[in-house]
Design an enzyme around this catalytic site. Sequence first.
Site, PDB file in Angstrom:
ATOM      1  CG  HIS A   8      -1.851  -1.189   1.238  1.00  0.00           C
ATOM      2  ND1 HIS A   8      -2.548  -1.561   2.362  1.00  0.00           N
ATOM      3  CD2 HIS A   8      -2.170  -2.111   0.286  1.00  0.00           C
ATOM      4  CE1 HIS A   8      -3.247  -2.654   2.108  1.00  0.00           C
ATOM      5  NE2 HIS A   8      -3.026  -3.001   0.854  1.00  0.00           N
ATOM      6  CG  HIS A  17      -7.539  -3.248  -1.748  1.00  0.00           C
ATOM      7  ND1 HIS A  17      -6.940  -2.218  -1.064  1.00  0.00           N
ATOM      8  CD2 HIS A  17      -6.835  -4.366  -1.434  1.00  0.00           C
ATOM      9  CE1 HIS A  17      -5.924  -2.695  -0.356  1.00  0.00           C
ATOM     10  NE2 HIS A  17      -5.841  -3.995  -0.559  1.00  0.00           N
ATOM     11  CG  ASP A  75      -3.314  -5.249  -2.804  1.00  0.00           C
ATOM     12  OD1 ASP A  75      -2.953  -4.333  -2.035  1.00  0.00           O
ATOM     13  OD2 ASP A  75      -4.067  -6.171  -2.450  1.00  0.00           O
ATOM     14  CG  HIS A 113      -0.072  -9.639  -2.587  1.00  0.00           C
ATOM     15  ND1 HIS A 113       0.048  -8.308  -2.905  1.00  0.00           N
ATOM     16  CD2 HIS A 113      -1.031  -9.711  -1.628  1.00  0.00           C
ATOM     17  CE1 HIS A 113      -0.788  -7.601  -2.167  1.00  0.00           C
ATOM     18  NE2 HIS A 113      -1.448  -8.425  -1.387  1.00  0.00           N
TER      19      HIS A 113
END
Length: 302
Positions: A88, A245, A249, A272
Amino acid sequence: MAADGFQHGAFQHTLRTPALFAGVGVHTGAYTRVAVRPGAVNEGIVFVRTDVTDQDNRIPATAEAVCKTQLGTVVGNAGGVTVATIEHLMAALVMLGVDNAVVELDGPEMPIVDGSSEPFVRLLDRAGKRPQGAARRFIQILDTVEVVEGDKRAALKPAHRFEMAFEIRFPTAVIGRQAIDMAMDEGAFRRELADCRTFGFLHEVEALRAMGLARGGSLENCVVIEGDRVLNPEGLRRSDEFVRHKALDAIGDLYVLGAPVIGRFEGELAGHALNNQLVRALLARPHAWRVRTFADEMAEAV
């Protein structure tokens, strides 16, 4: 190469003054103090664990330094010193045009704050930026690089600007299928993505806590879903906050390349782990990208 938004500016930038803050880590629950300080030319983003004094405590935020991608991006050095949940802050740094910074923290995990990048944007705005005497570098995508894992996919493709496309699907009416596709610069990041929070399902949070994780997670820093309802009293900030969001990321995960991207990112059910696989796949194909500066652009225009 387009010169719009965060890509505008021929020179590298760092912070004008330090940005100081503190908070708990979403997984460790540890209270951590952070100082984001000006960095030297070509230093990039470097994390420094000030609580580690008996070994190397510096961790450059590079693709090779990413050592774990479960529930967040973790970077570590050769001595095993790590910093968790960097994505973030990394997203805010790259989209606000900060090329070089030293992030000092006295714990193993970045504070989650409210679960989005917005608090970091406010902190960086207060700190301000100053130009440095070196050319800003960009990663220009020349050929498509793609990684696929089952029904998950992530790709970087050539484009004249930075573009972000993402799609997610969840079997709950709160999320369902959500997709975004937009040109991404500093203004768009501030307006469209920065305030979008991380999210999770109540049963997953309970399972994570049983494993010793999510100790700092709460309705103050995470959108929590149970069945077909959002448990946060204030509700959602946007109807499609979830996919936004995930795009946030991805922007943070891409910045371990060490420079902003000129190209199009496409993510489908990616997270991720796949984001880092894509970064490593790109670096393994040196003919699929090149480092560019505005000096290169001006020379070719003559």
